[in-house]
Motif scaffolding. Structure first.
Motif, PDB file in Angstrom:
ATOM      1  N   GLY A   1       0.803  -1.217   0.000  1.00 51.56           N
ATOM      2  CA  GLY A   1       0.000   0.000   0.000  1.00 51.56           C
ATOM      3  C   GLY A   1       0.832   1.262   0.000  1.00 51.56           C
ATOM      4  N   ARG A   2       2.088   1.174  -0.467  1.00 45.88           N
ATOM      5  CA  ARG A   2       3.005   2.316  -0.465  1.00 45.88           C
ATOM      6  C   ARG A   2       3.635   2.504  -1.854  1.00 45.88           C
ATOM      7  N   PRO A   3       2.808   2.677  -2.892  1.00 43.65           N
ATOM      8  CA  PRO A   3       3.355   2.761  -4.253  1.00 43.65           C
ATOM      9  C   PRO A   3       4.315   3.918  -4.460  1.00 43.65           C
ATOM     10  N   ALA A   4       4.069   5.053  -3.829  1.00 42.34           N
ATOM     11  CA  ALA A   4       4.957   6.208  -4.013  1.00 42.34           C
ATOM     12  C   ALA A   4       6.361   5.909  -3.486  1.00 42.34           C
ATOM     13  N   ARG A   5       6.435   5.189  -2.389  1.00 43.39           N
ATOM     14  CA  ARG A   5       7.749   4.827  -1.862  1.00 43.39           C
ATOM     15  C   ARG A   5       8.464   3.867  -2.808  1.00 43.39           C
ATOM     16  N   GLY A   6       7.708   2.998  -3.425  1.00 45.48           N
ATOM     17  CA  GLY A   6       8.301   2.094  -4.403  1.00 45.48           C
ATOM     18  C   GLY A   6       8.875   2.856  -5.586  1.00 45.48           C
ATOM     19  N   GLN A   7       8.121   3.836  -6.075  1.00 42.77           N
ATOM     20  CA  GLN A   7       8.605   4.642  -7.194  1.00 42.77           C
ATOM     21  C   GLN A   7       9.866   5.415  -6.822  1.00 42.77           C
ATOM     22  N   ALA A   8       9.881   5.946  -5.593  1.00 39.70           N
ATOM     23  CA  ALA A   8      11.056   6.697  -5.145  1.00 39.70           C
ATOM     24  C   ALA A   8      12.273   5.787  -5.015  1.00 39.70           C
ATOM     25  N   LEU A   9      12.063   4.570  -4.518  1.00 39.64           N
ATOM     26  CA  LEU A   9      13.173   3.627  -4.383  1.00 39.64           C
ATOM     27  C   LEU A   9      13.688   3.193  -5.743  1.00 39.64           C
ATOM     28  N   VAL A  10      12.791   2.943  -6.676  1.00 39.22           N
ATOM     29  CA  VAL A  10      13.212   2.602  -8.039  1.00 39.22           C
ATOM     30  C   VAL A  10      14.072   3.714  -8.636  1.00 39.22           C
ATOM     31  N   ALA A  11      13.676   4.958  -8.413  1.00 39.97           N
ATOM     32  CA  ALA A  11      14.452   6.095  -8.921  1.00 39.97           C
ATOM     33  C   ALA A  11      15.844   6.137  -8.300  1.00 39.97           C
ATOM     34  N   ARG A  12      15.942   5.848  -7.005  1.00 41.95           N
ATOM     35  CA  ARG A  12      17.251   5.829  -6.334  1.00 41.95           C
ATOM     36  C   ARG A  12      18.144   4.730  -6.895  1.00 41.95           C
ATOM     37  N   ILE A  13      17.560   3.567  -7.147  1.00 38.46           N
ATOM     38  CA  ILE A  13      18.344   2.451  -7.688  1.00 38.46           C
ATOM     39  C   ILE A  13      18.830   2.785  -9.100  1.00 38.46           C
ATOM     40  N   ARG A  14      17.943   3.331  -9.925  1.00 40.58           N
ATOM     41  CA  ARG A  14      18.343   3.711 -11.290  1.00 40.58           C
ATOM     42  C   ARG A  14      19.480   4.727 -11.260  1.00 40.58           C
ATOM     43  N   LYS A  15      19.404   5.686 -10.366  1.00 43.32           N
ATOM     44  CA  LYS A  15      20.452   6.704 -10.274  1.00 43.32           C
ATOM     45  C   LYS A  15      21.783   6.075  -9.855  1.00 43.32           C
ATOM     46  N   ALA A  16      21.736   5.172  -8.866  1.00 41.53           N
ATOM     47  CA  ALA A  16      22.967   4.523  -8.405  1.00 41.53           C
ATOM     48  C   ALA A  16      23.624   3.727  -9.522  1.00 41.53           C
ATOM     49  N   ILE A  17      22.822   3.039 -10.318  1.00 37.63           N
ATOM     50  CA  ILE A  17      23.372   2.252 -11.428  1.00 37.63           C
ATOM     51  C   ILE A  17      23.957   3.171 -12.492  1.00 37.63           C
ATOM     52  N   ALA A  18      23.246   4.259 -12.795  1.00 41.62           N
ATOM     53  CA  ALA A  18      23.745   5.217 -13.776  1.00 41.62           C
ATOM     54  C   ALA A  18      25.042   5.869 -13.302  1.00 41.62           C
ATOM     55  N   ASP A  19      25.107   6.201 -12.024  1.00 38.15           N
ATOM     56  CA  ASP A  19      26.314   6.833 -11.474  1.00 38.15           C
ATOM     57  C   ASP A  19      27.514   5.894 -11.504  1.00 38.15           C
ATOM     58  N   ALA A  20      27.260   4.579 -11.478  1.00 38.17           N
ATOM     59  CA  ALA A  20      28.346   3.595 -11.461  1.00 38.17           C
ATOM     60  C   ALA A  20      28.892   3.286 -12.851  1.00 38.17           C
ATOM     61  N   ALA A  21      28.214   3.756 -13.883  1.00 34.55           N
ATOM     62  CA  ALA A  21      28.659   3.458 -15.248  1.00 34.55           C
ATOM     63  C   ALA A  21      29.997   4.141 -15.543  1.00 34.55           C
ATOM     64  N   PRO A  22      30.851   3.500 -16.322  1.00 28.61           N
ATOM     65  CA  PRO A  22      32.142   4.117 -16.643  1.00 28.61           C
ATOM     66  C   PRO A  22      31.966   5.296 -17.587  1.00 28.61           C
ATOM     67  N   PRO A  23      32.842   6.264 -17.521  1.00 26.36           N
ATOM     68  CA  PRO A  23      32.768   7.380 -18.475  1.00 26.36           C
ATOM     69  C   PRO A  23      33.060   6.898 -19.885  1.00 26.36           C
ATOM     70  N   PRO A  24      32.574   7.601 -20.892  1.00 18.43           N
ATOM     71  CA  PRO A  24      32.824   7.201 -22.283  1.00 18.43           C
ATOM     72  C   PRO A  24      34.320   7.067 -22.558  1.00 18.43           C
ATOM     73  N   GLY A  25      34.678   6.003 -23.256  1.00 20.67           N
ATOM     74  CA  GLY A  25      36.062   5.815 -23.650  1.00 20.67           C
ATOM     75  C   GLY A  25      36.928   5.097 -22.635  1.00 20.67           C
ATOM     76  N   GLN A  26      36.412   4.890 -21.420  1.00 22.84           N
ATOM     77  CA  GLN A  26      37.227   4.186 -20.416  1.00 22.84           C
ATOM     78  C   GLN A  26      37.303   2.705 -20.786  1.00 22.84           C
TER      79      GLN A  26
END
Length: 280
Positions: free
Chosen positions: A132-157
């Motif tokens: 019964g907490r869909p908004a929290r789920g959406q917020a957590l999904v956004a945090r996970i996506r950001k963490a994965i994106a932040d961990a990606a190597p820079p172009p050319g590495q």
């Protein structure tokens, strides 16, 4: 013997609802990967119990937090006594308990093991919706996506080869959630060059003969480690230290997705950065 009448006498709530259902007030989780999602999205007061794995510091991602909740060992008697109005179970949770809950009309939601990042994110949203907490789920999904994106190597590495190496030489093969996280963090999974087509064990001899650029290694248990743990501290690993950067990668990160992926992404990115810096 458990009966529907005894379940009702214990206070079990039978109505599950669907879209627009009442928010569950007593949720029991039978799976450690569902535990870690639930504690991130539900109110504390909603959680009636977690799985007993939640208290294991070697496998749980919430051991300190998990110790503050009641636990079960998946028996139907334990679950019914907690008077849940929702049970979260995995497909490999106890079949006898799942059958008993169905017989008694106790609401349960069944979850599969996610095989990739998107499956894992959908599971986060599903658990949050069930609580019964869909908004929290959406917020957590956004945090996970950001963490994965932040961990990606820079172009050319340059991409480095890496192997996840745990107790008994256990390694993660291509096609798994952890393998996808390795690729997203800029690694090439070296498991295939050791002949792994599915998750299994890599002999120490193979690893020493052809080391990857990075070894994402587990931690041996403190005290007197088992023979399975000793592979992690074998002296032969030191002989290839000049060719292979060793980075810490706790075993508990192998088992679950969801919010665990935040730490997985961070530790993989750190290992990649340190390995490249060591190369000069």
């Amino acid at each position: 013997m458990l009966t529907r009448r005894s379940a009702l006498a214990a206070g079990a709530v039978v109505a599950l609802g669907g879209a627009g259902r009442a928010t569950p007030r007593r949720i029991v989780s039978l799976n450690p990967c569902l535990d870690v999602i639930l504690v991130h999205v539900a109110d504390r007061a909603q959680i009636a119990a977690l799985s007993h794995y939640s208290r294991d510091p070697l496998s749980s991602s919430v051991p300190a937090f998990g110790a503050s909740f009641p636990i079960t060992y998946e028996t139907a008697e334990e679950v019914v006594a907690l008077r849940p109005d929702l049970v979260l179970a995995a497909r490999h949770s106890s079949p006898a308990t799942r059958a008993a809950l169905a017989r008694l009309g106790i609401p349960a939601e069944l979850f599969s093991v996610p095989e990739n990042v998107e499956d894992s994110l959908r599971q986060v949203a599903q658990v949050a919706d069930a609580a019964g907490r869909p908004a929290r789920g959406q917020a957590l999904v956004a945090r996970i996506r950001k963490a994965i994106a932040d961990a990606a190597p820079p172009p050319g590495q340059p991409r480095l080869s890496a192997l996840i190496y745990q107790s008994n030489g256990f390694a993660s093969a291509p096609g798994t959630l952890v393998d996808e996280m390795m690729r997203r963090a800029g690694f090439v999974n070296a498991a295939t060059r050791y002949g792994l087509t599915r998750t299994g064990n890599v002999p120490l001899e193979q690893l020493i003969a052809d080391p990857p650029d990075v070894l994402l290694a587990g931690r041996a248990k403190p005290g007197a480690p088992s023979w399975a743990d000793r592979v992690l501290t074998h002296p032969a690993l030191a002989r290839v230290a000049h060719r292979m950067h060793r980075a810490d990668f706790p075993q508990r990160l192998m088992f679950c997705g969801g919010p665990v992926l935040i730490e997985t992404a961070r530790m993989m990115a750190l290992a990649r950065t340190q390995a490249l810096e060591a190369r000069g």
